[in-house]
Every structure is written in structure tokens, then in C-alpha cells.
Design a protein around this motif. Sequence first.
Motif, PDB file in Angstrom:
ATOM      1  N   ALA A   1       0.828  -1.211   0.000  1.00  0.00           N
ATOM      2  CA  ALA A   1       0.000   0.000   0.000  1.00  0.00           C
ATOM      3  C   ALA A   1       0.861   1.259   0.000  1.00  0.00           C
ATOM      4  CB  ALA A   1      -0.927  -0.015   1.216  1.00  0.00           C
ATOM      5  N   SER A   2       1.939   1.249   0.800  1.00  0.00           N
ATOM      6  CA  SER A   2       2.829   2.407   0.838  1.00  0.00           C
ATOM      7  C   SER A   2       3.527   2.604  -0.504  1.00  0.00           C
ATOM      8  CB  SER A   2       3.864   2.219   1.945  1.00  0.00           C
ATOM      9  OG  SER A   2       4.803   3.279   1.935  1.00  0.00           O
ATOM     10  N   ALA A   3       4.004   1.507  -1.108  1.00  0.00           N
ATOM     11  CA  ALA A   3       4.693   1.611  -2.397  1.00  0.00           C
ATOM     12  C   ALA A   3       3.754   2.115  -3.488  1.00  0.00           C
ATOM     13  CB  ALA A   3       5.278   0.255  -2.785  1.00  0.00           C
ATOM     14  N   MET A   4       2.514   1.636  -3.490  1.00  0.00           N
ATOM     15  CA  MET A   4       1.540   2.109  -4.471  1.00  0.00           C
ATOM     16  C   MET A   4       1.243   3.593  -4.248  1.00  0.00           C
ATOM     17  SD  MET A   4       0.475  -0.344  -6.614  1.00  0.00           S
ATOM     18  CE  MET A   4      -1.229  -0.059  -7.061  1.00  0.00           C
ATOM     19  N   GLY A   5       1.143   3.996  -2.984  1.00  0.00           N
ATOM     20  CA  GLY A   5       0.874   5.395  -2.679  1.00  0.00           C
ATOM     21  C   GLY A   5       1.989   6.317  -3.120  1.00  0.00           C
ATOM     22  N   TYR A   6       3.244   5.922  -2.844  1.00  0.00           N
ATOM     23  CA  TYR A   6       4.371   6.755  -3.259  1.00  0.00           C
ATOM     24  C   TYR A   6       4.514   6.778  -4.779  1.00  0.00           C
ATOM     25  CZ  TYR A   6       6.126   7.668   1.436  1.00  0.00           C
ATOM     26  OH  TYR A   6       6.266   8.121   2.728  1.00  0.00           O
ATOM     27  N   SER A   7       4.276   5.644  -5.429  1.00  0.00           N
ATOM     28  CA  SER A   7       4.324   5.624  -6.890  1.00  0.00           C
ATOM     29  C   SER A   7       3.274   6.560  -7.473  1.00  0.00           C
ATOM     30  CB  SER A   7       4.098   4.197  -7.407  1.00  0.00           C
ATOM     31  OG  SER A   7       5.208   3.377  -7.149  1.00  0.00           O
ATOM     32  N   ALA A   8       2.072   6.535  -6.906  1.00  0.00           N
ATOM     33  CA  ALA A   8       1.010   7.431  -7.379  1.00  0.00           C
ATOM     34  C   ALA A   8       1.372   8.889  -7.134  1.00  0.00           C
ATOM     35  CB  ALA A   8      -0.305   7.081  -6.680  1.00  0.00           C
ATOM     36  N   LEU A   9       1.942   9.172  -5.957  1.00  0.00           N
ATOM     37  CA  LEU A   9       2.354  10.549  -5.652  1.00  0.00           C
ATOM     38  C   LEU A   9       3.377  11.046  -6.656  1.00  0.00           C
ATOM     39  CD1 LEU A   9       2.590  13.050  -3.793  1.00  0.00           C
ATOM     40  CD2 LEU A   9       4.306  11.786  -2.485  1.00  0.00           C
ATOM     41  N   TYR A  10       4.423  10.260  -6.895  1.00  0.00           N
ATOM     42  CA  TYR A  10       5.465  10.675  -7.830  1.00  0.00           C
ATOM     43  C   TYR A  10       4.922  10.803  -9.246  1.00  0.00           C
ATOM     44  CZ  TYR A  10       8.441   9.126  -3.948  1.00  0.00           C
ATOM     45  OH  TYR A  10       9.022   8.942  -2.708  1.00  0.00           O
TER      46      TYR A  10
ATOM     47  N   VAL B   1      15.957 -16.790  -2.255  1.00  0.00           N
ATOM     48  CA  VAL B   1      14.857 -17.603  -2.777  1.00  0.00           C
ATOM     49  C   VAL B   1      13.743 -16.660  -3.212  1.00  0.00           C
ATOM     50  CG1 VAL B   1      13.159 -19.387  -2.293  1.00  0.00           C
ATOM     51  CG2 VAL B   1      15.438 -19.520  -1.249  1.00  0.00           C
ATOM     52  N   THR B   2      13.319 -16.773  -4.449  1.00  0.00           N
ATOM     53  CA  THR B   2      12.290 -15.896  -4.993  1.00  0.00           C
ATOM     54  C   THR B   2      10.992 -16.665  -5.170  1.00  0.00           C
ATOM     55  OG1 THR B   2      13.948 -14.591  -6.186  1.00  0.00           O
ATOM     56  CG2 THR B   2      11.657 -14.385  -6.903  1.00  0.00           C
ATOM     57  N   ASN B   3       9.935 -16.130  -4.608  1.00  0.00           N
ATOM     58  CA  ASN B   3       8.603 -16.703  -4.807  1.00  0.00           C
ATOM     59  C   ASN B   3       8.018 -16.065  -6.062  1.00  0.00           C
ATOM     60  OD1 ASN B   3       5.845 -17.397  -4.743  1.00  0.00           O
ATOM     61  ND2 ASN B   3       5.868 -17.557  -2.503  1.00  0.00           N
ATOM     62  N   TYR B   4       8.037 -16.788  -7.163  1.00  0.00           N
ATOM     63  CA  TYR B   4       7.653 -16.202  -8.445  1.00  0.00           C
ATOM     64  C   TYR B   4       6.154 -15.966  -8.557  1.00  0.00           C
ATOM     65  CZ  TYR B   4      12.417 -16.911  -9.972  1.00  0.00           C
ATOM     66  OH  TYR B   4      13.782 -16.833 -10.086  1.00  0.00           O
ATOM     67  N   GLY B   5       5.349 -16.705  -7.814  1.00  0.00           N
ATOM     68  CA  GLY B   5       3.920 -16.409  -7.792  1.00  0.00           C
ATOM     69  C   GLY B   5       3.654 -15.061  -7.163  1.00  0.00           C
ATOM     70  N   VAL B   6       4.321 -14.784  -6.040  1.00  0.00           N
ATOM     71  CA  VAL B   6       4.208 -13.484  -5.378  1.00  0.00           C
ATOM     72  C   VAL B   6       4.768 -12.385  -6.269  1.00  0.00           C
ATOM     73  CG1 VAL B   6       4.996 -12.128  -3.410  1.00  0.00           C
ATOM     74  CG2 VAL B   6       4.257 -14.488  -3.070  1.00  0.00           C
ATOM     75  N   LEU B   7       5.877 -12.673  -6.937  1.00  0.00           N
ATOM     76  CA  LEU B   7       6.499 -11.688  -7.819  1.00  0.00           C
ATOM     77  C   LEU B   7       5.569 -11.340  -8.984  1.00  0.00           C
ATOM     78  CD1 LEU B   7       9.075 -10.060  -8.417  1.00  0.00           C
ATOM     79  CD2 LEU B   7       9.885 -12.009  -9.762  1.00  0.00           C
ATOM     80  N   MET B   8       4.925 -12.342  -9.568  1.00  0.00           N
ATOM     81  CA  MET B   8       3.984 -12.094 -10.659  1.00  0.00           C
ATOM     82  C   MET B   8       2.794 -11.257 -10.189  1.00  0.00           C
ATOM     83  SD  MET B   8       4.883 -13.254 -13.611  1.00  0.00           S
ATOM     84  CE  MET B   8       6.090 -14.354 -14.347  1.00  0.00           C
ATOM     85  N   LEU B   9       2.318 -11.523  -8.981  1.00  0.00           N
ATOM     86  CA  LEU B   9       1.205 -10.741  -8.451  1.00  0.00           C
ATOM     87  C   LEU B   9       1.624  -9.287  -8.239  1.00  0.00           C
ATOM     88  CD1 LEU B   9      -1.645 -10.529  -7.337  1.00  0.00           C
ATOM     89  CD2 LEU B   9      -0.782 -11.316  -5.127  1.00  0.00           C
ATOM     90  N   ALA B  10       2.831  -9.069  -7.732  1.00  0.00           N
ATOM     91  CA  ALA B  10       3.326  -7.704  -7.539  1.00  0.00           C
ATOM     92  C   ALA B  10       3.454  -6.975  -8.883  1.00  0.00           C
ATOM     93  CB  ALA B  10       4.671  -7.734  -6.821  1.00  0.00           C
ATOM     94  N   VAL B  11       3.943  -7.669  -9.896  1.00  0.00           N
ATOM     95  CA  VAL B  11       4.062  -7.073 -11.233  1.00  0.00           C
ATOM     96  C   VAL B  11       2.682  -6.735 -11.785  1.00  0.00           C
ATOM     97  CG1 VAL B  11       4.796  -7.490 -13.606  1.00  0.00           C
ATOM     98  CG2 VAL B  11       6.247  -8.221 -11.720  1.00  0.00           C
ATOM     99  N   LEU B  12       1.714  -7.615 -11.556  1.00  0.00           N
ATOM    100  CA  LEU B  12       0.346  -7.359 -12.018  1.00  0.00           C
ATOM    101  C   LEU B  12      -0.240  -6.119 -11.350  1.00  0.00           C
ATOM    102  CD1 LEU B  12      -2.186  -8.178 -13.580  1.00  0.00           C
ATOM    103  CD2 LEU B  12      -2.773  -9.705 -11.681  1.00  0.00           C
ATOM    104  N   LEU B  13      -0.071  -6.013 -10.036  1.00  0.00           N
ATOM    105  CA  LEU B  13      -0.579  -4.845  -9.315  1.00  0.00           C
ATOM    106  C   LEU B  13       0.105  -3.564  -9.786  1.00  0.00           C
ATOM    107  CD1 LEU B  13      -0.805  -6.261  -5.672  1.00  0.00           C
ATOM    108  CD2 LEU B  13      -2.690  -5.837  -7.265  1.00  0.00           C
ATOM    109  N   ALA B  14       1.414  -3.645 -10.061  1.00  0.00           N
ATOM    110  CA  ALA B  14       2.153  -2.473 -10.521  1.00  0.00           C
ATOM    111  C   ALA B  14       1.745  -2.064 -11.939  1.00  0.00           C
ATOM    112  CB  ALA B  14       3.649  -2.754 -10.475  1.00  0.00           C
ATOM    113  N   SER B  15       1.246  -3.009 -12.715  1.00  0.00           N
ATOM    114  CA  SER B  15       0.881  -2.720 -14.108  1.00  0.00           C
ATOM    115  C   SER B  15      -0.515  -2.126 -14.239  1.00  0.00           C
ATOM    116  CB  SER B  15       0.960  -4.002 -14.950  1.00  0.00           C
ATOM    117  OG  SER B  15       2.247  -4.587 -14.883  1.00  0.00           O
ATOM    118  N   LEU B  16      -1.380  -2.388 -13.273  1.00  0.00           N
ATOM    119  CA  LEU B  16      -2.785  -1.992 -13.407  1.00  0.00           C
ATOM    120  C   LEU B  16      -2.989  -0.482 -13.564  1.00  0.00           C
ATOM    121  CD1 LEU B  16      -4.584  -4.440 -10.939  1.00  0.00           C
ATOM    122  CD2 LEU B  16      -4.606  -4.470 -13.438  1.00  0.00           C
ATOM    123  N   PRO B  17      -2.384   0.385 -12.739  1.00  0.00           N
ATOM    124  CA  PRO B  17      -2.646   1.831 -12.900  1.00  0.00           C
ATOM    125  C   PRO B  17      -2.264   2.364 -14.276  1.00  0.00           C
ATOM    126  CG  PRO B  17      -1.653   1.398 -10.769  1.00  0.00           C
ATOM    127  CD  PRO B  17      -1.564   0.128 -11.532  1.00  0.00           C
TER     128      PRO B  17
END
Length: 270
Positions: free
Chosen positions: A65-74, A233-249
Amino acid sequence: MTRTTWRKVPGYAFLTVFSIFSLFPLYFMVVGATNTSTDVLASRLLPGANLVQNFQDLVAAADVASAMGYSALYAVSTTVLALLVCSIAGYGFEIYHSKGKDLLMAVLLLAMMIPFAATMIPLFRMFANFGMVNSAFAVILPAISTPFLILLFRQSSRSFPHEIIEAARLDGLRELEIFFRIYIPTMKSTFAAAAVITFMTAWNNFLWPRVILLDNKVQTMPMLISNLSAGYVTNYGVLMLAVLLASLPAMVVFLALQRSFAQGITGAIK
């Protein structure tokens, strides 16, 4: 089928194939967000049932939530300021045309050839000297004036009728009133195109925020995604979800302004 229809078949087939290739990464990202890390590594192409667990793991691992908020602010601040600064500059270059301004525009266009990596260290030292490291201003200020946007507004201003400006001056309007009350409403499609380009660039910007933001508490979504993939160790399912959320706006902004974007780019080219 008529002969004319048959002639169109190869073109439609070509476009269909390349549309599938273009949409496949998006499809794989969406499907990957619902699968486990093992399924993603195995290139599973069917949706899974791990979306909720991936979201819980993502929230536990990072402050989304914080990362999305700062990205939106910038991104929003950069877009608003860039539209204001670059539109005024492009308007001035064309409406108050002179040979000196043509020379200055040529210098600005040459600046487009300089890679950002070449100016990054001087920029960092300058902001460090002003005590602005790790601040929103340091992220936003370098992006509010770009030669490309100035050129876009200058080219679009060539189609703006100068007779309207002369008539407005005779009616007693000041130059800023002409700009805000006449020019901006008339050039809405150009502003929409510039807004899409600027917002998507600012939202996806990674290198400069990574350099100037030293505290992860003010990180953007691209930085968060980089941190998720930087562990042992990278959880690629979590990583894909983060990329999806970052792409939506960025996707929402582009789809909302798609028609105006096309009109603005076409008008600038003409």
C-alpha cells in the motif's frame, strides 16, 4: 467470399498472430499471479488457486500500500507539473516564433541524445548538495521538463489558429488567460497524449528512484518488485502478483485516454 475479402486474409492472419504474441506476456503474468512458484517456473499456462495465498505472502513480505501510494504521488505530481511546464514551453516556442528559439529548440533536441546514465551522477551530487536526497522533490523535478514533450506541444501548436490569439488580445485577455482559457481546452487531445506518456514513464521509472531514494520506506512499486526478486529464494507467484498490481494503474490510464492519445499523437505528427 469475394476476391477482395481473400486478399485481406493474410493481413488479418498476420495481425492475429502478432496480437497473440503481444498479449501472451500479459496472460502469463495474470496466470502466474494465481499459481505457486513451482508452477510458474514450470511455465504452467492454466490459472491456479493460489491467488489469495500469494496476496497474503506479498502483504507480509512488503508494504504494498505504501509503495503504491508513493508511486502514485510521484507519477501524478510529475505528470501535472510536466504538462504545465512543457505545454507553456511548446506554446512559447511556436506562438512567439523566432530564429533564436529555433536554435534553442535544436539544442534541446540534441539533449535527447544524451543517455540518462551520463547525467545521473551530476544530478545526484546536485541534489545531495541541496539536501534533497531521499525526498519526493528529487524524484519529481528532473522529469518535469523533457525535450520530447516540449517538441510534442510545439508541433501541436502549429495547428492552433493564431487568429484566435489575436482576437483574444483585442478583447483584452492577457497571455496567461489566453493560454489557460483558450489554448488548453482546444488542445485537450495533445494534453491527453502527453499525460499518458508522462504518467507511464514516471510510474515505471526505476533507475533514478533507486539511486536517489535511500530509504525503502519511500520506495516505489518497481523498487519493491526489485527487492522481491533480490533474495536468495524468490517466490515467483508473489512476484507475478506484484508485477500485475504495478501494471494496473498504467493500463487503466492508457485505456481511459486511448482515443485522445491517438488523436494527440496524430495531430502532433501532422
